[in-house]
Design an enzyme around this catalytic site. Sequence first.
Site, mmCIF file in Angstrom:
data_model
loop_
_atom_site.group_PDB
_atom_site.id
_atom_site.type_symbol
_atom_site.label_atom_id
_atom_site.label_comp_id
_atom_site.label_asym_id
_atom_site.label_seq_id
_atom_site.Cartn_x
_atom_site.Cartn_y
_atom_site.Cartn_z
ATOM 1 N N GLY A 4 85.829 92.633 101.472
ATOM 2 C CA GLY A 4 86.775 92.703 100.255
ATOM 3 C C GLY A 4 88.144 91.856 100.502
ATOM 4 N N ASP A 5 88.440 91.478 101.910
ATOM 5 C CA ASP A 5 89.557 90.702 102.135
ATOM 6 C C ASP A 5 89.573 89.478 101.272
ATOM 7 O OD1 ASP A 5 92.010 90.670 104.004
ATOM 8 O OD2 ASP A 5 91.110 88.592 104.037
ATOM 9 N N SER A 6 90.917 89.286 100.627
ATOM 10 C CA SER A 6 90.790 87.948 99.724
ATOM 11 C C SER A 6 90.858 86.727 100.604
ATOM 12 C CB SER A 6 91.838 88.180 98.858
ATOM 13 O OG SER A 6 93.289 87.955 99.592
#
Length: 297
Positions: A248-250
Amino acid sequence: MRSSTLIPKPNHFDYHKCLQVLGDNDFECLHFKENGTIVKALSKGGHPFAFRISEENEGLKLDLLNGRSNYLAVAIFYVREWFDMDRDLKPFYGLLNENPKLSFLLEHFEGLRLMGIPDLFEALCWSILGQQINLSFAAKLKRRLVENYGERLEVEGKIHYLFPRPEALAPLDPEALRPLQISQRKAEYLIGISRLFLEGKISKQHLEGIGDAEAVQETLLKIRGIGLWTANYVMMKSLLLPNAIPYGDSGLNSALYRLELTNKRPTKEEVDAIFEPFDGWKSYLTRYLWRSLSLNT
DNA sequence: TTCCAGGCAGTAG
DNA sequence: CTACTGCATGGA
């Protein structure tokens, strides 16, 4: 009485590429960069001290700037973890070379190391501060936390800070951190985790002893404020586990999107599929993909 | 103005 | 189980 030492460089070690990911002096409040050297403060047995890292042909030179010479061992241990110097990157580079869409990472970043956060408490606090907000704002929050609650040390006319210890945050009411613009929720997370450290319910030593990465993640996920992203972030940055992916890390998402490997918001399963060939090196692939964001287009 | 940043817990359905 | 929401602020 020796006040300096040399840590030999492993193969595939590029000091300047490592230095580039450390953040500039206005961003980072826990070390100074000075003409290609790094000055940092640590603590041994409650006694703060500072040391300088500089590059020599054969290795990294560490010079104590104050304190007793036996502090050097603490600095050596820290730097070896910080720069992840005890790992042979050759297998990772073999895997990158086999991958046509990712082999450019090797051409640009050979010698770049993971660059971790050896202190588990610091890593957890930093990742909580960084949840959801942009990095520059997160860095401001960290600086305020450090300057208000961290120990100070003056060496060579400069003020150095140590990251606050759990003892400094545990007694606080969450509202005490609101003036720093830390949200009520994040203040609760930080203070709660500080108390867990004080009570001995979390420690780096304990997590390192678990052995199984799945079980480490389970343990971390039980803690309020730690979700899938944070758990894997600290598994990578502090525990130096090889297969941690901050789902989920942008930044990771946008790196994969730019390479046309995924859509803008890939699922965990889609990311797993891309990382699958890099078993043993998923944390490193993450580091290199993050770094790829600094390349033009 | 709206949307999104190195997410998470809490709640509703 | 999935979907939605508030949180804090700043920059695009």
